[in-house]
Design a protein around this motif. Structure first.
Motif, PDB file in Angstrom:
ATOM      1  N   TYR A 110       0.831  -1.203   0.000  1.00 34.17           N
ATOM      2  CA  TYR A 110       0.000   0.000   0.000  1.00 34.17           C
ATOM      3  C   TYR A 110       0.869   1.259   0.000  1.00 34.17           C
ATOM      4  CZ  TYR A 110      -3.107   3.674   1.690  1.00 34.17           C
ATOM      5  OH  TYR A 110      -3.791   4.852   1.833  1.00 34.17           O
ATOM      6  N   ILE A 111       1.870   1.292   0.854  1.00 34.35           N
ATOM      7  CA  ILE A 111       2.730   2.473   0.962  1.00 34.35           C
ATOM      8  C   ILE A 111       3.561   2.675  -0.305  1.00 34.35           C
ATOM      9  CG2 ILE A 111       4.675   3.468   2.234  1.00 34.35           C
ATOM     10  CD1 ILE A 111       3.548   1.904   4.716  1.00 34.35           C
ATOM     11  N   ASP A 112       4.029   1.578  -0.877  1.00 35.50           N
ATOM     12  CA  ASP A 112       4.924   1.663  -2.037  1.00 35.50           C
ATOM     13  C   ASP A 112       4.199   1.586  -3.378  1.00 35.50           C
ATOM     14  OD1 ASP A 112       7.186   2.007  -0.565  1.00 35.50           O
ATOM     15  OD2 ASP A 112       7.883  -0.065  -0.708  1.00 35.50           O
ATOM     16  N   ARG A 113       2.883   1.741  -3.376  1.00 35.84           N
ATOM     17  CA  ARG A 113       2.146   1.571  -4.628  1.00 35.84           C
ATOM     18  C   ARG A 113       2.549   2.597  -5.685  1.00 35.84           C
ATOM     19  NH1 ARG A 113      -0.760   4.242  -0.972  1.00 35.84           N
ATOM     20  NH2 ARG A 113      -2.322   5.811  -1.517  1.00 35.84           N
ATOM     21  N   ASP A 114       3.042   3.760  -5.265  1.00 31.99           N
ATOM     22  CA  ASP A 114       3.459   4.775  -6.232  1.00 31.99           C
ATOM     23  C   ASP A 114       4.697   4.339  -7.009  1.00 31.99           C
ATOM     24  OD1 ASP A 114       4.911   4.937  -3.849  1.00 31.99           O
ATOM     25  OD2 ASP A 114       5.417   7.049  -4.177  1.00 31.99           O
ATOM     26  N   ILE A 115       5.704   3.808  -6.305  1.00 34.64           N
ATOM     27  CA  ILE A 115       6.909   3.373  -7.017  1.00 34.64           C
ATOM     28  C   ILE A 115       6.713   2.010  -7.680  1.00 34.64           C
ATOM     29  CG2 ILE A 115       8.459   4.749  -5.594  1.00 34.64           C
ATOM     30  CD1 ILE A 115       9.184   2.263  -4.033  1.00 34.64           C
ATOM     31  N   ASP A 116       5.794   1.190  -7.139  1.00 29.50           N
ATOM     32  CA  ASP A 116       5.509  -0.101  -7.769  1.00 29.50           C
ATOM     33  C   ASP A 116       4.948   0.086  -9.178  1.00 29.50           C
ATOM     34  OD1 ASP A 116       6.419  -1.518  -5.623  1.00 29.50           O
ATOM     35  OD2 ASP A 116       4.438  -1.992  -4.797  1.00 29.50           O
ATOM     36  N   ARG A 117       4.257   1.196  -9.412  1.00 26.94           N
ATOM     37  CA  ARG A 117       3.691   1.461 -10.737  1.00 26.94           C
ATOM     38  C   ARG A 117       4.780   1.783 -11.765  1.00 26.94           C
ATOM     39  NH1 ARG A 117      -0.343   4.124  -7.419  1.00 26.94           N
ATOM     40  NH2 ARG A 117      -2.305   2.959  -7.565  1.00 26.94           N
ATOM     41  N   VAL A 118       5.940   2.204 -11.279  1.00 30.40           N
ATOM     42  CA  VAL A 118       7.031   2.604 -12.170  1.00 30.40           C
ATOM     43  C   VAL A 118       8.002   1.457 -12.420  1.00 30.40           C
ATOM     44  CG1 VAL A 118       8.947   4.223 -12.479  1.00 30.40           C
ATOM     45  CG2 VAL A 118       6.829   4.981 -11.363  1.00 30.40           C
ATOM     46  N   MET A 119       8.292   0.686 -11.390  1.00 30.31           N
ATOM     47  CA  MET A 119       9.290  -0.382 -11.497  1.00 30.31           C
ATOM     48  C   MET A 119       8.761  -1.573 -12.275  1.00 30.31           C
ATOM     49  SD  MET A 119      10.766  -0.222  -7.586  1.00 30.31           S
ATOM     50  CE  MET A 119      11.852  -1.620  -7.814  1.00 30.31           C
ATOM     51  N   ALA A 120       9.567  -2.055 -13.209  1.00 31.19           N
ATOM     52  CA  ALA A 120       9.147  -3.188 -14.038  1.00 31.19           C
ATOM     53  C   ALA A 120       8.932  -4.446 -13.203  1.00 31.19           C
ATOM     54  CB  ALA A 120      10.198  -3.447 -15.116  1.00 31.19           C
ATOM     55  N   ARG A 121       9.736  -4.603 -12.154  1.00 27.66           N
ATOM     56  CA  ARG A 121       9.658  -5.806 -11.321  1.00 27.66           C
ATOM     57  C   ARG A 121       8.355  -5.897 -10.550  1.00 27.66           C
ATOM     58  NH1 ARG A 121      11.390  -7.523  -6.092  1.00 27.66           N
ATOM     59  NH2 ARG A 121      11.877  -5.388  -5.494  1.00 27.66           N
ATOM     60  N   THR A 122       7.708  -4.765 -10.304  1.00 27.31           N
ATOM     61  CA  THR A 122       6.534  -4.749  -9.426  1.00 27.31           C
ATOM     62  C   THR A 122       5.243  -4.334 -10.129  1.00 27.31           C
ATOM     63  OG1 THR A 122       7.143  -2.499  -8.757  1.00 27.31           O
ATOM     64  CG2 THR A 122       7.919  -4.295  -7.375  1.00 27.31           C
ATOM     65  N   LYS A 123       5.284  -4.220 -11.446  1.00 29.73           N
ATOM     66  CA  LYS A 123       4.099  -3.759 -12.171  1.00 29.73           C
ATOM     67  C   LYS A 123       2.938  -4.754 -12.125  1.00 29.73           C
ATOM     68  CE  LYS A 123       5.948  -0.372 -15.416  1.00 29.73           C
ATOM     69  NZ  LYS A 123       6.205  -0.022 -16.843  1.00 29.73           N
ATOM     70  N   GLY A 124       3.219  -5.983 -11.744  1.00 29.32           N
ATOM     71  CA  GLY A 124       2.152  -6.975 -11.679  1.00 29.32           C
ATOM     72  C   GLY A 124       1.487  -7.083 -10.330  1.00 29.32           C
ATOM     73  N   ARG A 125       1.878  -6.247  -9.370  1.00 26.78           N
ATOM     74  CA  ARG A 125       1.271  -6.319  -8.039  1.00 26.78           C
ATOM     75  C   ARG A 125      -0.171  -5.833  -8.081  1.00 26.78           C
ATOM     76  NH1 ARG A 125       6.412  -4.525  -4.124  1.00 26.78           N
ATOM     77  NH2 ARG A 125       7.533  -6.513  -4.413  1.00 26.78           N
ATOM     78  N   PRO A 126      -1.025  -6.400  -7.214  1.00 30.59           N
ATOM     79  CA  PRO A 126      -2.470  -6.181  -7.355  1.00 30.59           C
ATOM     80  C   PRO A 126      -2.939  -4.737  -7.199  1.00 30.59           C
ATOM     81  CG  PRO A 126      -1.947  -7.387  -5.331  1.00 30.59           C
ATOM     82  CD  PRO A 126      -0.721  -7.390  -6.161  1.00 30.59           C
ATOM     83  N   LEU A 127      -2.207  -3.915  -6.446  1.00 31.28           N
ATOM     84  CA  LEU A 127      -2.611  -2.513  -6.320  1.00 31.28           C
ATOM     85  C   LEU A 127      -2.226  -1.719  -7.571  1.00 31.28           C
ATOM     86  CD1 LEU A 127      -1.844  -1.654  -2.595  1.00 31.28           C
ATOM     87  CD2 LEU A 127      -4.054  -2.006  -3.679  1.00 31.28           C
ATOM     88  N   VAL A 128      -1.284  -2.235  -8.334  1.00 28.12           N
ATOM     89  CA  VAL A 128      -0.886  -1.593  -9.589  1.00 28.12           C
ATOM     90  C   VAL A 128      -1.846  -1.994 -10.713  1.00 28.12           C
ATOM     91  CG1 VAL A 128       0.945  -1.359 -11.311  1.00 28.12           C
ATOM     92  CG2 VAL A 128       1.526  -1.519  -8.882  1.00 28.12           C
ATOM     93  N   THR A 129      -2.197  -3.256 -10.751  1.00 29.92           N
ATOM     94  CA  THR A 129      -3.085  -3.749 -11.805  1.00 29.92           C
ATOM     95  C   THR A 129      -4.544  -3.358 -11.579  1.00 29.92           C
ATOM     96  OG1 THR A 129      -3.426  -5.861 -10.647  1.00 29.92           O
ATOM     97  CG2 THR A 129      -1.570  -5.731 -12.190  1.00 29.92           C
ATOM     98  N   GLY A 130      -4.880  -2.969 -10.342  1.00 24.65           N
ATOM     99  CA  GLY A 130      -6.262  -2.615 -10.037  1.00 24.65           C
ATOM    100  C   GLY A 130      -7.113  -3.784  -9.589  1.00 24.65           C
ATOM    101  N   GLU A 131      -6.497  -4.958  -9.422  1.00 23.36           N
ATOM    102  CA  GLU A 131      -7.256  -6.128  -8.960  1.00 23.36           C
ATOM    103  C   GLU A 131      -7.749  -5.936  -7.528  1.00 23.36           C
ATOM    104  OE1 GLU A 131      -5.391 -10.014 -10.960  1.00 23.36           O
ATOM    105  OE2 GLU A 131      -3.875  -8.654 -10.150  1.00 23.36           O
ATOM    106  N   LEU A 132      -7.015  -5.119  -6.764  1.00 19.66           N
ATOM    107  CA  LEU A 132      -7.451  -4.752  -5.412  1.00 19.66           C
ATOM    108  C   LEU A 132      -7.429  -3.230  -5.295  1.00 19.66           C
ATOM    109  CD1 LEU A 132      -5.488  -7.261  -3.107  1.00 19.66           C
ATOM    110  CD2 LEU A 132      -7.898  -7.369  -3.752  1.00 19.66           C
ATOM    111  N   SER A 133      -8.379  -2.700  -4.549  1.00 15.76           N
ATOM    112  CA  SER A 133      -8.396  -1.262  -4.303  1.00 15.76           C
ATOM    113  C   SER A 133      -7.504  -0.941  -3.111  1.00 15.76           C
ATOM    114  CB  SER A 133      -9.817  -0.789  -4.017  1.00 15.76           C
ATOM    115  OG  SER A 133     -10.283  -1.318  -2.775  1.00 15.76           O
ATOM    116  N   ASP A 134      -7.159   0.326  -2.952  1.00 18.56           N
ATOM    117  CA  ASP A 134      -6.359   0.739  -1.796  1.00 18.56           C
ATOM    118  C   ASP A 134      -7.074   0.387  -0.493  1.00 18.56           C
ATOM    119  OD1 ASP A 134      -4.645   1.742  -3.671  1.00 18.56           O
ATOM    120  OD2 ASP A 134      -5.028   3.862  -3.234  1.00 18.56           O
ATOM    121  N   ARG A 135      -8.382   0.596  -0.475  1.00 21.82           N
ATOM    122  CA  ARG A 135      -9.162   0.315   0.739  1.00 21.82           C
ATOM    123  C   ARG A 135      -9.135  -1.179   1.070  1.00 21.82           C
ATOM    124  NH1 ARG A 135     -14.509  -1.021   1.962  1.00 21.82           N
ATOM    125  NH2 ARG A 135     -15.279  -0.132   3.939  1.00 21.82           N
ATOM    126  N   GLU A 136      -9.271  -2.030   0.056  1.00 23.91           N
ATOM    127  CA  GLU A 136      -9.233  -3.472   0.291  1.00 23.91           C
ATOM    128  C   GLU A 136      -7.882  -3.900   0.854  1.00 23.91           C
ATOM    129  OE1 GLU A 136     -12.252  -5.349  -3.068  1.00 23.91           O
ATOM    130  OE2 GLU A 136     -10.281  -4.620  -3.699  1.00 23.91           O
TER     131      GLU A 136
END
Length: 306
Positions: free
Chosen positions: A76-102
């Motif tokens: 949740y905290i790192d979702r901003d940089i996860d959107r930029v890094m290629a290694r973490t682009k598949g994480r659920p908060l980046v893909t939208g599979e989970l919302s921040d609230r969830e």
């Protein structure tokens, strides 16, 4: 009144499964696997034999909840940089599979559940250690250190050492020198385990301004630090032999697998100073095998007659 309950459609079932997989991904299951590898063997050593299996199960469940909470907060905290890094682009908060609230709800429920679960079913020392691990990983590592200093992995790794103390406390209700030595083994092992990974993904970390050691220092400097910490890890693992009166199996495994870990570390450094193609992930995978072997020996050695 005739009420008919309709079975979920194929599309709804797919949606439910996708959501479950997203929550599992949020917990970083590969990280949890590694943490659990250290928990059970420590419980065997603490009990000097096979501990109560219900206690082992309760501790593992509590540990999974604790790590899941910490990792979910981290995502949740790192979702901003996860959107930029290629290694973490598949994480659920980046893909939208989970919302921040969830993600936040999951993190809070897992964290509170871990503390209550361990407190009721093991003891409150184990529960307190679980709470400390979550708070340290979230506030000290993720919020304070990760984006500010290349020392992030060194001190942030303390959270990853806590399953050792939790497992020991769950069995004995206290802590001893043997538990602290194994804690130190994981603490010293974490940098030479993670720094090779940061070498491989150096461009990723550089793109988001995270000052991993591989970003702020050259390959040779990182390789030298890997060597120093690998030696320290192996030496620390051998301290367990006199302190916990470990037998032949543990001594041989710790020495031989440690020698292999050190050789791989030296190979990384030698390649770096010669400006060759550094195979950083070879050391990364070797470190995982090393830690697994050492802790398997921790769990098997007390069961042997010699």
């Amino acid at each position: 009144m005739d009420v008919t309950l309709e079975a979920p459609t194929q599309q709804e079932r797919i949606g439910i499964l996708r959501k479950i997989r997203a929550y599992v991904a949020l917990t970083k299951p590969r990280v949890i696997e590694l943490l659990l590898v250290t928990t059970v063997p420590v419980m065997v050593l603490a009990a000097n034999g096979i501990p109560n299996l219900w206690l082992v199960l309760a501790t593992l469940v509590g540990g999974i909840l604790s790590a899941s909470s910490a990792n979910a907060f981290n995502c949740y905290i790192d979702r901003d940089i996860d959107r930029v890094m290629a290694r973490t682009k598949g994480r659920p908060l980046v893909t939208g599979e989970l919302s921040d609230r969830e993600a936040l709800m999951f993190a809070w429920i897992s964290g509170v559940g871990s503390v209550v679960w361990l407190g009721v079913l093991t003891n409150w020392l184990a529960a307190a250690l679980s709470l400390f691990a979550i708070l340290f990983y979230v506030f000290v590592y993720t919020l304070l250190l990760k984006r500010r200093t290349p020392q992030n992995i060194i001190w942030g790794g303390i959270a990853g050492c806590m399953p050792v103390l939790i497992g020991w406390a769950a069995v004995t209700g206290d802590l001893s020198w043997a538990a602290f030595i194994l804690f130190a083994v994981v603490f010293l092992w974490t940098p030479p385990h993670y720094w090779p990974l940061s070498m491989k993904y150096r461009a990723d970390y550089q793109s988001v301004g995270v000052p991993m050691l591989a970003v702020v220092r050259g390959r040779a400097a990182v390789g030298l630090q890997v060597i120093l910490y690998a030696w320290a890890t192996v030496v620390c693992s051998l301290l367990l032999v006199p302190v916990a009166e470990m037998g032949v199996l543990y001594t041989l495994v710790a020495a031989l697998s440690g020698a292999w870990f050190i050789i791989e570390s030296h190979r990384l450094y030698n390649t770096a100073i010669r400006h060759g193609e550094v195979k950083a992930m070879r050391v990364f995978h070797s470190s995982i095998s090393y830690l697994t072997l050492v802790f398997l020996a921790v769990g098997i050695d007390p069961l042997l007659p010699f």
